[in-house]
Scaffold this active site. Structure first.
Site, PDB file in Angstrom:
ATOM      1  N   ARG A 132      10.951   0.829 -13.445  1.00  0.00           N
ATOM      2  CA  ARG A 132      10.770   1.882 -12.426  1.00  0.00           C
ATOM      3  C   ARG A 132      11.717   3.057 -12.625  1.00  0.00           C
ATOM      4  O   ARG A 132      11.571   4.091 -11.977  1.00  0.00           O
ATOM      5  CB  ARG A 132      11.014   1.294 -11.032  1.00  0.00           C
ATOM      6  CG  ARG A 132      10.027   0.230 -10.626  1.00  0.00           C
ATOM      7  CD  ARG A 132       9.586   0.364  -9.203  1.00  0.00           C
ATOM      8  NE  ARG A 132      10.646   0.461  -8.250  1.00  0.00           N
ATOM      9  CZ  ARG A 132      10.903  -0.432  -7.302  1.00  0.00           C
ATOM     10  NH1 ARG A 132      10.184  -1.535  -7.224  1.00  0.00           N
ATOM     11  NH2 ARG A 132      11.849  -0.222  -6.434  1.00  0.00           N
ATOM     12  N   GLY A 154       2.218   3.797  -2.485  1.00  0.00           N
ATOM     13  CA  GLY A 154       1.303   2.792  -3.007  1.00  0.00           C
ATOM     14  C   GLY A 154       0.423   2.228  -1.894  1.00  0.00           C
ATOM     15  O   GLY A 154       0.250   2.865  -0.843  1.00  0.00           O
ATOM     16  N   ILE A 208       3.853   1.922 -10.198  1.00  0.00           N
ATOM     17  CA  ILE A 208       3.902   1.496 -11.603  1.00  0.00           C
ATOM     18  C   ILE A 208       2.875   0.398 -11.850  1.00  0.00           C
ATOM     19  O   ILE A 208       2.495   0.157 -12.986  1.00  0.00           O
ATOM     20  CB  ILE A 208       5.314   0.998 -12.019  1.00  0.00           C
ATOM     21  CG1 ILE A 208       5.722  -0.264 -11.247  1.00  0.00           C
ATOM     22  CG2 ILE A 208       6.349   2.093 -11.885  1.00  0.00           C
ATOM     23  CD1 ILE A 208       6.893  -1.012 -11.878  1.00  0.00           C
ATOM     24  N   ASP A 209       2.432  -0.274 -10.775  1.00  0.00           N
ATOM     25  CA  ASP A 209       1.553  -1.447 -10.942  1.00  0.00           C
ATOM     26  C   ASP A 209       0.110  -1.079 -11.314  1.00  0.00           C
ATOM     27  O   ASP A 209      -0.642  -1.932 -11.768  1.00  0.00           O
ATOM     28  CB  ASP A 209       1.511  -2.272  -9.648  1.00  0.00           C
ATOM     29  CG  ASP A 209       2.887  -2.695  -9.171  1.00  0.00           C
ATOM     30  OD1 ASP A 209       3.798  -2.787 -10.017  1.00  0.00           O
ATOM     31  OD2 ASP A 209       3.052  -2.936  -7.959  1.00  0.00           O
ATOM     32  N   GLY A 230      10.275   0.289   6.135  1.00  0.00           N
ATOM     33  CA  GLY A 230      10.188   1.276   7.208  1.00  0.00           C
ATOM     34  C   GLY A 230       8.771   1.530   7.685  1.00  0.00           C
ATOM     35  O   GLY A 230       8.442   2.649   8.069  1.00  0.00           O
ATOM     36  N   GLY A 256       8.294   1.278  -3.164  1.00  0.00           N
ATOM     37  CA  GLY A 256       9.151   1.311  -4.353  1.00  0.00           C
ATOM     38  C   GLY A 256       9.072   2.664  -5.054  1.00  0.00           C
ATOM     39  O   GLY A 256       8.020   3.301  -5.051  1.00  0.00           O
TER      40      GLY A 256
HETATM   41  O1  F6P Z   1       5.145  -2.204  -6.513  1.00  0.00           O
HETATM   42  C1  F6P Z   1       6.130  -1.854  -7.426  1.00  0.00           C
HETATM   43  C2  F6P Z   1       7.069  -3.012  -7.685  1.00  0.00           C
HETATM   44  O2  F6P Z   1       8.017  -2.596  -8.644  1.00  0.00           O
HETATM   45  C3  F6P Z   1       6.378  -4.298  -8.108  1.00  0.00           C
HETATM   46  O3  F6P Z   1       5.975  -4.288  -9.453  1.00  0.00           O
HETATM   47  C4  F6P Z   1       7.445  -5.318  -7.779  1.00  0.00           C
HETATM   48  O4  F6P Z   1       6.896  -6.591  -7.520  1.00  0.00           O
HETATM   49  C5  F6P Z   1       8.064  -4.751  -6.534  1.00  0.00           C
HETATM   50  O5  F6P Z   1       7.767  -3.366  -6.505  1.00  0.00           O
HETATM   51  C6  F6P Z   1       9.554  -4.940  -6.444  1.00  0.00           C
HETATM   52  O6  F6P Z   1       9.988  -4.436  -5.229  1.00  0.00           O
HETATM   53  P1  F6P Z   1      11.530  -4.321  -4.822  1.00  0.00           P
HETATM   54  O7  F6P Z   1      11.980  -2.961  -5.265  1.00  0.00           O
HETATM   55  O8  F6P Z   1      11.506  -4.465  -3.347  1.00  0.00           O
HETATM   56  O9  F6P Z   1      12.286  -5.398  -5.511  1.00  0.00           O
END
Ligand code: F6P
Length: 364
Positions: free
Chosen positions: A291, A120, A144-145, A80, A11
């Site tokens: 994000r 991450g 961000i987590d 990926g 992400g």
């Molecule tokens: O790991 C970052 C994050 O934004 C998490 O907080 C969230 O659960 C996940 O990615 C969401 O992922 P996606 O962009 O695949 O919906």
């Protein structure tokens, strides 16, 4: 060292572009060339999908003016993983195959001497596996987590907390005007860092974390107690990974080659609180808004420090390491020590103790 590759995986997070810029400027000063791999490793694994080429030449000119921009100029993907790459089989179903040897061949063909992988937990595990196969790799911790171990902070987290707090502030006035309960669901996967920090900073009345399974009756009691003191509205911050005592996570689904997607707990909590308290309730899911946008000054600086430190680590001959914040400096830790070790909120941490001292309910 002549030519290094940079990629961004998983992400996106505010600060990715600042890391890219710092790497390019620091590497160029040393006479190295930089290329960016588009969309994780896809630019190397599927160059045919990129009419302009799967690699992007990165020069000081091409990274000018991007420090403050959200997103990533290289593109990213969470589908990926070269070690478990999803491919469509003849049966019409997706299957995961290991394409890491093919990827290493592509690195050699492109005469890439090293990789700086920004990502991450998943992306850093891939980086560690590629390092173990002989590629020269340095990782940069992004999410961000804030759930990565061995670094005091990841970039992107501060921006997410800042924005979530701003949203909670705004919800206070509308909640108070309508005498409502406002439930705010925030991201964070299986760790409650964003919920805890934004909830305490935003003076929420209850905060539900993955680390503390909750009893919804305890949260309802807290809200009723406030009402009896004339406080007719309440703010409840819920981490997407929160779950009730003895209950399960709320999951949207899982696709082949992707991590499990969490989400939906805010609506469950909202419906239950409305039923238990009789108070009108609204639910706000902040989701991907956390994000987006420009990185805070803290995240920009951290990103620039990480990018420059990654280049210095290559100068020192490091490989298989991640740059890590270890105030007042940035250190290197083995990627092998980071993979699979999620950093969750410790139950005795000062921020939880502070929340309890302020009278915030954690639903326990
Ligand atoms: O790991 C970052 C994050 O934004 C998490 O907080 C969230 O659960 C996940 O990615 C969401 O992922 P996606 O962009 O695949 O919906």
């Amino acid at each position: 060292m002549k030519r290094i590759a940079i990629n961004t995986g998983g992400g996106d997070a505010p600060g990715l572009n600042a890391v890219i810029r710092a790497i390019v400027l620091a590497a160029t000063q040393r006479g190295w060339e930089c290329v960016g791999i588009r969309d994780g490793y896809n630019g190397l694994l599927m160059p045919e999908n990129y009419p302009e080429g799967g690699l992007m030449t990165l020069t000081p000119d091409s990274v000018r003016g991007i420090t403050h921009l959200g997103g990533t100029i290289l593109g990213t993907t969470n589908r990926g993983n070269p070690l478990a790459y999803p491919v469509l089989g003849e049966d019409g179903q997706y299957h995961e195959i290991d394409r890491s040897d093919e990827l290493l061949d592509a690195f050699a063909e492109q005469k890439l001497d090293a990789l700086i992988a920004i990502g991450g937990d998943g992306s850093l595990a891939i980086a560690g596996a590629l390092a173990a196969k002989g590629l020269r790799v340095v990782g940069v911790p992004k999410t961000i987590d804030n759930d990565l171990d061995k670094t005091v902070a990841t970039f992107g987290f501060n921006t997410a907390v800042y924005f979530a707090t701003e949203c909670i502030d705004r919800l206070h006035t509308t909640a108070a005007s309508h005498q409502r309960i406002m439930v705010v669901e925030v991201m964070g996967r299986y760790a409650g860092w964003i919920a805890l920090n934004s909830g305490v900073a935003g003076t929420a009345d209850a905060i539900l974390l993955p680390e503390i399974p909750y009893d919804i009756n305890k949260v309802a009691e807290k809200i009723q107690k406030r009402s009896s003191r004339g406080r007719d509205f309440s703010i409840v911050v819920v981490a997407e990974g929160a779950k009730p005592i003895g209950g399960d996570l709320t999951i949207i689904g899982k696709a082949v080659g992707q991590a499990e997607r969490l989400g939906g707990i805010g609506h469950k909590v909202g419906a239950e609180l409305q039923a238990l308290t009789g108070k009108e309730t609204r639910v706000v899911v902040l989701g991907h808004l956390l994000r987006g946008g420009k990185p805070t000054a803290y995240d920009r600086l951290l990103s620039l420090r990480f990018g420059a430190a990654a280049v210095r680590s290559l100068v020192e001959g490091q490989t298989g390491v991640m740059v890590a914040l270890d105030p007042p400096t940035v250190n290197y830790v083995p990627l092998a020590d980071v993979a699979g070790r999620m950093k969750r909120v410790p139950l005795d941490c000062d921020t939880i103790l502070t929340g309890r001292d302020l009278g915030i309910s954690f639903g326990d």
